[in-house]
Enzyme design. Structure first.
Site, PDB file in Angstrom:
ATOM      1  N   ASP A  48       1.026  -3.952 -17.081  1.00  0.00           N
ATOM      2  CA  ASP A  48       0.419  -4.270 -15.788  1.00  0.00           C
ATOM      3  C   ASP A  48      -0.767  -5.212 -15.980  1.00  0.00           C
ATOM      4  O   ASP A  48      -1.758  -4.860 -16.628  1.00  0.00           O
ATOM      5  CB  ASP A  48      -0.058  -2.965 -15.124  1.00  0.00           C
ATOM      6  N   TYR A  53      -7.385 -11.007 -13.684  1.00  0.00           N
ATOM      7  CA  TYR A  53      -7.793 -10.497 -15.002  1.00  0.00           C
ATOM      8  C   TYR A  53      -8.028 -11.633 -15.992  1.00  0.00           C
ATOM      9  O   TYR A  53      -8.727 -11.456 -16.990  1.00  0.00           O
ATOM     10  CB  TYR A  53      -6.747  -9.551 -15.589  1.00  0.00           C
ATOM     11  N   LYS A  82      -0.364  -9.363 -10.082  1.00  0.00           N
ATOM     12  CA  LYS A  82      -0.900  -9.248  -8.723  1.00  0.00           C
ATOM     13  C   LYS A  82      -1.517 -10.583  -8.304  1.00  0.00           C
ATOM     14  O   LYS A  82      -2.160 -11.252  -9.111  1.00  0.00           O
ATOM     15  CB  LYS A  82      -1.983  -8.156  -8.665  1.00  0.00           C
ATOM     16  N   HIS A 115      -3.257  -7.813  -4.372  1.00  0.00           N
ATOM     17  CA  HIS A 115      -4.263  -7.061  -5.115  1.00  0.00           C
ATOM     18  C   HIS A 115      -5.232  -6.284  -4.217  1.00  0.00           C
ATOM     19  O   HIS A 115      -5.589  -5.148  -4.514  1.00  0.00           O
ATOM     20  CB  HIS A 115      -5.033  -8.008  -6.039  1.00  0.00           C
TER      21      HIS A 115
END
Length: 279
Positions: A48, A53, A82, A115
């Protein structure tokens, strides 16, 4: 209830997802490949990540190295990313997806999530994701950090019902009303930050239950999720902890344990509140 690391759960569109996966939140891109590779070697089949990120490139490299090290095929992994829903338009969502796929060096995603709901500014994003899903570029689509009213809004126009709502969930934030709503609409709940970023590991009730079962506090918390059919994404950069986090299938919490853990709920968050978090 899942009974092993590699056991899958069926989503509302028939796609199967591993019940427990490896998350890479806050892992630098240059370190992510090693973490993901080690995760795959140690039995994790769900990886994930997310656009925000900043480690999708490392994640993609780790997937490639992990598959090479284990002899697994791409189809045996489940990869989630996401879109950072910064009030995205239809076109921006399409572009963000293609960039994610390119960074991951993959031909398709297993799961793509919005998200955050932002200020209910997700309609165009969802419509773009529905098209990508219908075109076969994503096996399933869902959301993250959606409250009940966000889901009600989405369901009022969605052609595709989200398969998952990934939310902060742990004994201090049990999200029961949201879980009940999701169950009613056949939307699976997946927990992020199930250990409350480590803040629960010295909670007296959890420590006592862990001692009773000769387990660690993280194992007790993850078992609490599993026994309630909550899907999990757990972050760990160390192989030993990766292995410890999945040693949760050889014991069971009894009714007294579950009741004690359920009573810890304070609706307390360690992350942002979806009602106010906007960008």
């Amino acid at each position: 209830m899942i009974h092993s690391l590699k056991e899958n759960v069926r989503l509302n569109n028939g796609t199967e997802i591993p019940g427990l996966g490896l998350g890479v939140f806050q892992i630098p891109d240059e370190d992510t490949a090693e973490v993901v590779k080690n995760g795959i070697i140690n039995g994790y089949r769900l990886i994930d990540t997310a656009q925000i990120y900043g480690n999708e490139t490392g994640t993609g490299l780790g997937i490639k190295e992990g598959l090479a090290a284990t002899g697994l095929s791409r189809e045996e992994l489940f990869v989630t990313s996401k879109v950072w829903n910064n009030h995205l338009t239809y076109e921006e969502t399409m572009k963000a997806f293609e960039e994610t796929l390119d960074r991951l060096s993959l031909d398709y995603l297993d799961l793509y999530l919005i998200h955050w709901p932002g200020n209910n500014a997700f309609k165009e994003s969802w419509q773009a994701m529905e098209e990508l899903y219908e075109a076969g570029k994503i096996r399933a689509i869902g959301v993250s950090n959606f409250e009940i009213h966000h889901l009600e809004d989405l369901l009022s126009y969605a052609k595709v019902v989200p398969v998952i709502n990934q939310v902060e969930l742990h004994p201090k934030l049990s999200q029961q009303a949201l879980r009940d709503f999701c169950e009613k609409h056949n939307i699976k709940v997946q927990a992020w930050s199930p250990l409350m970023q480590g803040k629960l590991l010295t909670e007296p009730a959890i420590v006592e239950i862990a001692e009773k079962h000769q387990k660690t506090p993280p194992q007790v918390i993850l078992r609490w999720d599993i026994q309630q059919d909550i899907l999990l994404v757990v972050k760990s950069v160390h192989e030993q902890r990766m292995q410890s986090n999945v040693a949760v299938f050889d014991f069971e919490l009894d009714d007294t344990d579950m009741s004690r853990l359920n009573k810890l709920n304070e609706s307390l968050r360690s992350g942002p509140d979806p009602e106010t978090f906007d960008f």
